[in-house]
Scaffold this motif. Sequence first.
Motif, PDB file in Angstrom:
ATOM      1  N   VAL A 368       5.957 -10.210   5.920  1.00 30.83           N
ATOM      2  CA  VAL A 368       6.001 -10.267   4.463  1.00 30.83           C
ATOM      3  C   VAL A 368       5.046  -9.241   3.857  1.00 30.83           C
ATOM      4  O   VAL A 368       5.341  -8.656   2.805  1.00 30.83           O
ATOM      5  CB  VAL A 368       5.667 -11.695   3.967  1.00 30.83           C
ATOM      6  CG1 VAL A 368       4.227 -12.066   4.307  1.00 30.83           C
ATOM      7  CG2 VAL A 368       5.917 -11.823   2.477  1.00 30.83           C
ATOM      8  N   GLU A 369       3.911  -8.988   4.518  1.00 25.86           N
ATOM      9  CA  GLU A 369       2.986  -7.976   4.021  1.00 25.86           C
ATOM     10  C   GLU A 369       3.574  -6.574   4.164  1.00 25.86           C
ATOM     11  O   GLU A 369       3.387  -5.714   3.296  1.00 25.86           O
ATOM     12  CB  GLU A 369       1.661  -8.067   4.776  1.00 25.86           C
ATOM     13  CG  GLU A 369       0.918  -9.386   4.582  1.00 25.86           C
ATOM     14  CD  GLU A 369      -0.306  -9.471   5.464  1.00 25.86           C
ATOM     15  OE1 GLU A 369      -1.357  -8.928   5.074  1.00 25.86           O
ATOM     16  OE2 GLU A 369      -0.213 -10.078   6.554  1.00 25.86           O
ATOM     17  N   ASP A 370       4.271  -6.328   5.279  1.00 28.61           N
ATOM     18  CA  ASP A 370       4.954  -5.043   5.442  1.00 28.61           C
ATOM     19  C   ASP A 370       5.968  -4.835   4.321  1.00 28.61           C
ATOM     20  O   ASP A 370       6.091  -3.742   3.762  1.00 28.61           O
ATOM     21  CB  ASP A 370       5.679  -4.997   6.789  1.00 28.61           C
ATOM     22  CG  ASP A 370       4.729  -4.785   7.956  1.00 28.61           C
ATOM     23  OD1 ASP A 370       3.644  -4.207   7.744  1.00 28.61           O
ATOM     24  OD2 ASP A 370       5.081  -5.184   9.083  1.00 28.61           O
ATOM     25  N   ALA A 371       6.722  -5.884   4.000  1.00 34.73           N
ATOM     26  CA  ALA A 371       7.735  -5.785   2.948  1.00 34.73           C
ATOM     27  C   ALA A 371       7.099  -5.509   1.595  1.00 34.73           C
ATOM     28  O   ALA A 371       7.613  -4.705   0.806  1.00 34.73           O
ATOM     29  CB  ALA A 371       8.560  -7.071   2.906  1.00 34.73           C
ATOM     30  N   GLU A 372       5.989  -6.161   1.308  1.00 30.84           N
ATOM     31  CA  GLU A 372       5.295  -5.916   0.034  1.00 30.84           C
ATOM     32  C   GLU A 372       4.778  -4.477  -0.042  1.00 30.84           C
ATOM     33  O   GLU A 372       4.836  -3.839  -1.106  1.00 30.84           O
ATOM     34  CB  GLU A 372       4.136  -6.905  -0.111  1.00 30.84           C
ATOM     35  CG  GLU A 372       4.597  -8.340  -0.336  1.00 30.84           C
ATOM     36  CD  GLU A 372       3.452  -9.340  -0.226  1.00 30.84           C
ATOM     37  OE1 GLU A 372       2.324  -8.912   0.159  1.00 30.84           O
ATOM     38  OE2 GLU A 372       3.665 -10.535  -0.518  1.00 30.84           O
ATOM     39  N   ARG A 373       4.292  -3.961   1.051  1.00 27.88           N
ATOM     40  CA  ARG A 373       3.814  -2.577   1.102  1.00 27.88           C
ATOM     41  C   ARG A 373       4.974  -1.618   0.857  1.00 27.88           C
ATOM     42  O   ARG A 373       4.850  -0.625   0.124  1.00 27.88           O
ATOM     43  CB  ARG A 373       3.165  -2.332   2.463  1.00 27.88           C
ATOM     44  CG  ARG A 373       2.688  -0.920   2.723  1.00 27.88           C
ATOM     45  CD  ARG A 373       1.893  -0.881   4.024  1.00 27.88           C
ATOM     46  NE  ARG A 373       0.581  -1.481   3.824  1.00 27.88           N
ATOM     47  CZ  ARG A 373      -0.554  -0.788   3.760  1.00 27.88           C
ATOM     48  NH1 ARG A 373      -0.530   0.525   3.880  1.00 27.88           N
ATOM     49  NH2 ARG A 373      -1.697  -1.385   3.575  1.00 27.88           N
TER      50      ARG A 373
END
Length: 476
Positions: A368-373
């Motif tokens: 989810v952090e990768d997607a937000e980035r």
Amino acid sequence: MRRVCLTLPTDRACAATLRAVAGEAAHGARHFGVEVHLLVLDSSGPAALAAHREAVAALPPEPGVVVHHFDEDEQRAFLRGAIARSGVAGPDRVLGLMLPSGVSYGACTNRAFLIAEALGCASVHRRDSDSRYQYLDGKPVFPLHHELTALGRRAADVAGLVSRSRLDPALADRPVALVGGSFVGEMSVDVAEIRALDPLVHEELVGLSVPAGYPEIWRRNLVDEAFRGAGTTAFTRDLTTLTTVGPARVDMCNVAFARGVYGRVPLPPATDTIGSDYFLLHLVHGARLPGVLHNRHIVNFHTNERRSDAGFLAYQVRLTKFLLAAPHLQAVYAGLAAAGDGLLDGDGCVRASAVAAVLREGAGPEPVEDAERFDVVERCYRKLGGRYAAVADVLAARRERLLDEARRDMADFALLLDAWGPLARASEGHPPAPAHGGRPSSPARGDGPSPSPAHGGRSPSPAHENRLPSPKGSTA
């Protein structure tokens, strides 16, 4: 006699750079009494490849210089032989990581590392095809001079040969593992226009490359300095520092590593990802191995291809992949720094098993952090408009693939690290067949003694580490 490998990987026309690097090789052989293997790894198209072969054939013979020019077919043949002899699992996958179809800054340098092993070299010195040397009083300023002066010698023996020392005295008996400088001229990544269009977008986008938790004033300074190298100041005199070299102070077009580093650990083989080839700089720094930082900066320039629409898009995608990879790599870099001296064996060489353990345990971001980035990157490009909005469209279309690659690239690196020891051993004593334009060296010059192994010369068949623990998430 000590052998060293001066390598020029290229996928573009660069005959002038090739001739200039050959001049640097001659300087090294002439002044240090070493045998310099000039290794050109050529992934260029037919026209540029033919021009490079002509340029190699026209090089004047130089005592102590051996020229090797390998196209991709010749590189592939060498790799197939090394992989078969190594007995590593998944040979086709390993071959794909060593010679992928896409652009890989790490993979091209890894091939140089293995060929250097095959040639019996004590160090690898890398240059890039989109760079040239500075001049002083009409003569080129060669980084190889500082590299051969210090690399592989005890830090205590180098202390009197540099302008200044900032090295912890406790590290004086360790060998100098890295010598490097930076670049001057055009920025290494095309973000100058982004900053001119919208400074806030520039800060948000480039800020993704800064590790979390940095104080705001440090963060802003890192964003301002990103991709600028050493600026534009011309070389006027030598300044060398014995220290543990900060990774941000060195560019991979201007670096040399001792065999005790690259003979144990490769670079991440990620494709289309800028900065993926800087891993060993962080490893050397984390392990507190001595290095020499110099100011013989190389001149960086942007090629016509890079200025084209296709070249612009390619570099922006590579920047995006770097920003997605950054937190994964930063987690590993933090682990390397925490491991410190535990990364080394008793001879001051890197322990691959210790690096593998850090790589397995590195806690990168959640999906989810990768997607937000990714969302931040796409939003920034879209806000800039024009051709940047077109980049945003391309990124959006490739979203799932790019996010998947950011995680898979780390697993690929773990697999290659597991295979690296056997590959390096299997390469020893099996140099590639003579290539187009390659030729044997003239008799080596006798204008200086050959350094002993303690001074960077290569001992016969040193032992590499054997089997490494299987990294988490890797597959055969």
